[in-house]
Design an enzyme around this catalytic site. Structure first.
Site, PDB file in Angstrom:
ATOM      1  N   HIS A  11       0.825  -1.206   0.000  1.00  0.00           N
ATOM      2  CA  HIS A  11       0.000   0.000   0.000  1.00  0.00           C
ATOM      3  C   HIS A  11       0.865   1.264   0.000  1.00  0.00           C
ATOM      4  O   HIS A  11       1.606   1.494   0.946  1.00  0.00           O
ATOM      5  CB  HIS A  11      -0.889  -0.035   1.247  1.00  0.00           C
ATOM      6  CG  HIS A  11      -1.844   1.097   1.362  1.00  0.00           C
ATOM      7  ND1 HIS A  11      -1.779   2.016   2.387  1.00  0.00           N
ATOM      8  CD2 HIS A  11      -2.894   1.453   0.580  1.00  0.00           C
ATOM      9  CE1 HIS A  11      -2.768   2.881   2.247  1.00  0.00           C
ATOM     10  NE2 HIS A  11      -3.456   2.566   1.170  1.00  0.00           N
ATOM     11  N   HIS A  53      -0.896  11.108  -2.140  1.00  0.00           N
ATOM     12  CA  HIS A  53      -2.165  10.724  -1.524  1.00  0.00           C
ATOM     13  C   HIS A  53      -3.060  11.895  -1.126  1.00  0.00           C
ATOM     14  O   HIS A  53      -4.233  11.946  -1.476  1.00  0.00           O
ATOM     15  CB  HIS A  53      -1.917   9.850  -0.290  1.00  0.00           C
ATOM     16  CG  HIS A  53      -3.186   9.414   0.380  1.00  0.00           C
ATOM     17  ND1 HIS A  53      -3.807  10.158   1.376  1.00  0.00           N
ATOM     18  CD2 HIS A  53      -3.990   8.346   0.175  1.00  0.00           C
ATOM     19  CE1 HIS A  53      -4.915   9.566   1.753  1.00  0.00           C
ATOM     20  NE2 HIS A  53      -5.064   8.451   1.042  1.00  0.00           N
TER      21      HIS A  53
HETATM   22  O1  G3P Z   1      -6.652   1.655  -2.661  1.00  0.00           O
HETATM   23  C1  G3P Z   1      -6.783   1.281  -1.324  1.00  0.00           C
HETATM   24  C2  G3P Z   1      -6.566   2.442  -0.400  1.00  0.00           C
HETATM   25  O2  G3P Z   1      -5.380   3.093  -0.767  1.00  0.00           O
HETATM   26  C3  G3P Z   1      -7.699   3.421  -0.421  1.00  0.00           C
HETATM   27  O3  G3P Z   1      -7.602   4.413   0.546  1.00  0.00           O
HETATM   28  O4  G3P Z   1      -6.988   6.632   1.382  1.00  0.00           O
HETATM   29  O5  G3P Z   1      -5.309   4.808   1.450  1.00  0.00           O
HETATM   30  O6  G3P Z   1      -5.961   5.853  -0.711  1.00  0.00           O
HETATM   31  P1  G3P Z   1      -6.409   5.461   0.664  1.00  0.00           P
HETATM   32 MG    MG Z   2      -4.833   4.648  -2.136  1.00  0.00          MG
END
Ligand code: G3P
Ligand code: MG
Length: 245
Positions: A11, A53
């Site tokens: 992630h 992000h």
């Molecule tokens: O794509 C999964 C996750 O990344 C979604 O939430 O806020 O971490 O981008 P966020």
């Molecule tokens: Mg994400």
């Protein structure tokens, strides 16, 4: 469409060990054995795609204010590593193209999350798809393109019959299956806080790959796999073998 997904998707790269969404985080993920990474793409004020992000620069750089108010050249002067640790001083916010080059070199597959600045849902999707269609390395799996923004997903599907789409959910809506079907999505990506075994089984029965974010606890991940979850997004690429972070 059959996808070959790993149990753990890194992630924002190996974001437990390196500053999220940076070239170093993606290389680190590959070094740790990840085969897929997830990252977020959005537009600068001069319509360049970067991997980032937040809507604001403040948390993960030494800059301030909205990404959408800054040109790429300015964002490139910011430090995107020192907030995480002194050894990362000098890390830049990468462009989407720079990240594609890292993926190509390291053989990493990717889930590209379209994370538009407010009001830029269509424009961001068009830009991201164009860049993917022109530059995605042939030796990688096609990207899984996801978004919380239905407008972004609709835009991609309107322009591409073939794009692999994933619907992101942090709340349940009554029509999410109907929407995902209509758009021929391959996957549903759900916040761990809202997923139940019943909902997981329902999504699987409807023929979607099921991915859950963000899971940094190995026993929780195993519980989700027991419910039929295909993959978890984790800040810890080696989540299932060791937990150091
Ligand atoms: O794509 C999964 C996750 O990344 C979604 O939430 O806020 O971490 O981008 P966020
Ligand atoms: Mg994400």
């Amino acid at each position: 469409m059959k996808l070959s997904l790993p149990k753990v998707i890194a992630h924002r790269g190996a974001s437990c060990y390196a500053p999220e969404n940076t070239q170093t985080a993606f290389k680190k993920a590959a070094e740790m054995g990840a085969t897929w990474v997830e990252f977020d793409v959005k537009l600068t004020s001069d319509d360049q795609l970067i991997v980032f992000h937040d809507e604001e620069l403040n948390r993960t750089t030494d800059g301030e204010g909205l990404v959408s108010d800054h040109r790429l050249a300015t964002i490139k002067t910011l430090d995107a590593g020192s907030w995480f640790g002194n050894e990362f001083i000098g890390e830049e916010v990468p462009t989407f193209m720079e990240v594609i080059d890292v993926l190509s070199e390291w053989g990493l597959n990717a889930n590209v999350e379209i994370k538009p600045n407010p009001g830029q849902e269509k424009k961001t999707a068009i830009s991201a798809l164009q860049l993917v269609e022109k530059n995605w390395p042939k030796h990688l799996s096609p990207p899984l393109i996801s978004s919380f923004s239905r407008d972004s997903l609709i835009t991609v599907r309107t322009l591409s019959e073939d794009a692999l789409l994933g619907l992101l959910l942090d709340t349940w809506s009554k029509d999410f299956v109907a929407f995902a079907r209509r758009l021929n999505c391959v996957s549903i990506h759900v916040a761990k806080e809202i997923l139940t075994q019943e909902k997981a089984e329902f999504i699987k029965q409807n023929g979607f790959y099921l991915l859950v974010y963000t899971v940094d606890d190995a026993s929780r991940a195993e519980e989700f796999f027991g419910w039929g979850v295909d993959s978890v997004f984790s800040n810890i690429p080696d989540l299932l073998t060791q937990v150091l972070c």
